[in-house]
Design a protein around this motif. Sequence first.
Motif, short mmCIF file in Angstrom:
data_model
loop_
_atom_site.label_atom_id
_atom_site.label_comp_id
_atom_site.label_asym_id
_atom_site.label_seq_id
_atom_site.Cartn_x
_atom_site.Cartn_y
_atom_site.Cartn_z
N TYR A 74 38.56 38.62 39.69
CA TYR A 74 39.60 37.69 40.13
C TYR A 74 39.81 37.95 41.87
CZ TYR A 74 40.75 36.18 35.51
OH TYR A 74 40.65 35.69 34.42
N ALA A 75 39.59 36.71 42.43
CA ALA A 75 39.74 36.94 43.96
C ALA A 75 40.50 35.92 44.63
CB ALA A 75 38.24 37.04 44.55
N SER A 76 40.80 36.16 45.83
CA SER A 76 41.60 35.00 46.68
C SER A 76 40.67 34.94 47.87
CB SER A 76 42.91 35.56 46.79
OG SER A 76 43.71 34.62 47.91
N MET A 77 40.81 33.66 48.22
CA MET A 77 39.86 33.42 49.46
C MET A 77 40.51 33.84 50.82
SD MET A 77 36.82 31.97 48.48
CE MET A 77 36.43 31.88 50.18
N THR A 78 41.69 34.21 51.02
CA THR A 78 42.40 34.43 52.09
C THR A 78 42.81 36.16 51.89
OG1 THR A 78 44.40 33.77 51.31
CG2 THR A 78 43.31 32.44 52.84
N CYS A 79 41.97 36.83 51.07
CA CYS A 79 42.48 38.20 51.05
C CYS A 79 41.10 38.99 51.59
CB CYS A 79 41.98 38.57 49.22
SG CYS A 79 42.06 40.44 49.03
N PRO A 80 41.60 39.80 52.72
CA PRO A 80 40.47 40.64 53.38
C PRO A 80 39.89 41.70 52.64
CG PRO A 80 42.70 41.33 54.06
CD PRO A 80 42.89 39.84 53.15
N HIS A 81 40.58 42.10 51.60
CA HIS A 81 39.67 42.88 50.87
C HIS A 81 38.49 42.37 50.07
CE1 HIS A 81 42.61 46.00 51.97
NE2 HIS A 81 43.62 44.94 51.70
N CYS A 82 39.01 41.09 49.36
CA CYS A 82 37.91 40.39 48.64
C CYS A 82 36.72 39.98 49.55
CB CYS A 82 38.59 39.04 48.31
SG CYS A 82 39.88 39.24 47.02
N ALA A 83 37.02 39.80 50.88
CA ALA A 83 35.81 39.44 51.65
C ALA A 83 35.18 40.64 51.98
CB ALA A 83 36.61 38.93 53.07
N HIS A 84 35.69 41.82 52.23
CA HIS A 84 35.01 43.09 52.49
C HIS A 84 34.18 43.20 51.14
CE1 HIS A 84 34.34 47.29 53.92
NE2 HIS A 84 34.42 47.49 52.68
N PHE A 85 34.40 43.11 49.92
CA PHE A 85 33.67 43.30 48.87
C PHE A 85 32.49 42.48 48.66
CE2 PHE A 85 32.49 42.16 44.61
CZ PHE A 85 32.00 43.16 44.24
N HIS A 86 32.80 41.30 49.01
CA HIS A 86 31.75 40.20 48.93
C HIS A 86 30.57 40.55 50.44
CE1 HIS A 86 32.56 37.43 45.95
NE2 HIS A 86 33.51 37.75 45.74
N GLU A 87 31.06 40.99 51.33
CA GLU A 87 30.08 41.27 52.54
C GLU A 87 29.46 42.51 52.41
OE1 GLU A 87 31.50 40.22 56.70
OE2 GLU A 87 33.11 39.03 55.62
N THR A 88 30.11 43.62 51.78
CA THR A 88 29.36 44.85 51.66
C THR A 88 29.09 45.26 50.45
OG1 THR A 88 31.67 45.91 51.36
CG2 THR A 88 30.99 45.46 53.87
N THR A 89 29.62 44.99 49.35
CA THR A 89 29.06 45.69 48.00
C THR A 89 28.31 44.68 47.16
OG1 THR A 89 31.24 46.92 47.83
CG2 THR A 89 29.98 46.48 45.84
N LEU A 90 28.66 43.40 47.34
CA LEU A 90 28.21 42.40 46.55
C LEU A 90 26.68 42.41 46.91
CD1 LEU A 90 27.88 40.27 44.36
CD2 LEU A 90 28.83 38.57 45.98
N PRO A 91 25.96 42.22 48.13
CA PRO A 91 24.37 42.06 48.40
C PRO A 91 24.01 43.36 47.58
CG PRO A 91 25.86 41.65 50.44
CD PRO A 91 26.86 42.11 49.34
N ALA A 92 24.44 44.44 47.61
CA ALA A 92 23.67 45.59 46.96
C ALA A 92 23.74 45.75 45.50
CB ALA A 92 24.38 46.90 47.42
N LEU A 93 24.93 45.13 45.03
CA LEU A 93 25.13 44.77 43.41
C LEU A 93 24.27 43.86 43.13
CD1 LEU A 93 27.12 45.67 41.06
CD2 LEU A 93 28.50 43.64 41.89
N LYS A 94 24.16 42.85 43.70
CA LYS A 94 23.13 41.70 43.31
C LYS A 94 21.67 42.45 43.28
CE LYS A 94 21.99 37.13 44.58
NZ LYS A 94 20.67 36.98 44.36
N THR A 95 21.21 43.06 44.49
CA THR A 95 19.77 43.56 44.33
C THR A 95 19.67 44.80 43.30
OG1 THR A 95 19.94 43.59 46.54
CG2 THR A 95 18.15 45.02 45.83
N LYS A 96 20.84 45.32 42.97
CA LYS A 96 20.58 46.79 42.03
C LYS A 96 20.71 46.23 40.62
CE LYS A 96 21.77 51.47 41.80
NZ LYS A 96 22.87 52.59 42.11
N TYR A 97 21.40 45.35 40.34
CA TYR A 97 22.00 45.10 39.02
C TYR A 97 21.93 43.80 38.57
CZ TYR A 97 23.90 49.68 39.31
OH TYR A 97 24.14 51.17 39.35
N ILE A 98 22.12 42.58 39.33
CA ILE A 98 22.42 41.31 39.02
C ILE A 98 20.75 40.70 38.96
CG2 ILE A 98 23.03 39.13 39.55
CD1 ILE A 98 25.68 40.44 40.76
N ASP A 99 20.04 40.83 39.97
CA ASP A 99 18.76 40.50 40.03
C ASP A 99 17.75 40.89 39.05
OD1 ASP A 99 19.67 38.68 42.22
OD2 ASP A 99 18.67 39.85 43.61
#
Length: 250
Positions: free
Chosen positions: A100-125
């Motif tokens: 659950y995220a909010s588009m104006t939340c800086p913590h959500c932006a931080h997750f999507h910029e720093t954690t999600l790419p690695a999460l996608k490579t390691k687990y999602i893909d």
Amino acid sequence: MLRSLSRRTVLSSLAVLSAGVVLSACSDSGKAEAETVPAEPAQPAAPADAAAPATPAPAAPAAKAPEASGSVDMAKLLEPGALPDMMLGKADAPVTIVEYASMTCPHCAHFHETTLPALKTKYIDTGKARLILREFPFDPRAEAGFMLARCSNDNYFPMVDVLFKQQQNWAGAQDARTALLQISKLAGFTQEKFEACLTDQKLLDDIRAVRERGTKDFGVDSTPTFFINGKQYKGALSIEEMSAVIDGML
């Protein structure tokens, strides 16, 4: 508690909402402060002629899985809501992450910029996990961002990615309407499509219904909030923390 938002169109709200209101709307009450570990005292250097055997550097300790703040019934969590779920990954992945995220939340932006790419490579893909993103906007600008992402159809996640990366350019802008229009045009929107999207009352109501369901049924009160196979975690988790949780479920 979420503040009440009027039914006025999001488009008319963008120019009058102050930047301070937008940026203070992101609650991160569940995010733990990083623990500060005192440095080891420096050891005196060995004499130059002392023959000392080389010792390998110790391996970095694995990250400890954060404590879950609760749990929900997974079958209920995955029941259809007002809008179809937007998902990255395979539907039969053994681990399901609902964010659950909010588009104006800086913590959500931080997750999507720093954690999600690695999460996608390691687990999602690799088919080990899937990510479902659900809208939890705190303010009209966040609602507008999600509406534009929904109007992007198959480009939902690319649009979310762009809006998070450029969050500082529109979420705190004095004229958010113009800033969002410029971003949308780069994504292929015409001005007519942009205005039609942001005056779609049904879409706005559905996005608010997703948020309200998250609050009433699953206790979401801050963003980002994650449910990993039903266990609740609050705050922008690092890839190390995510890995520690996911690995224990595989």
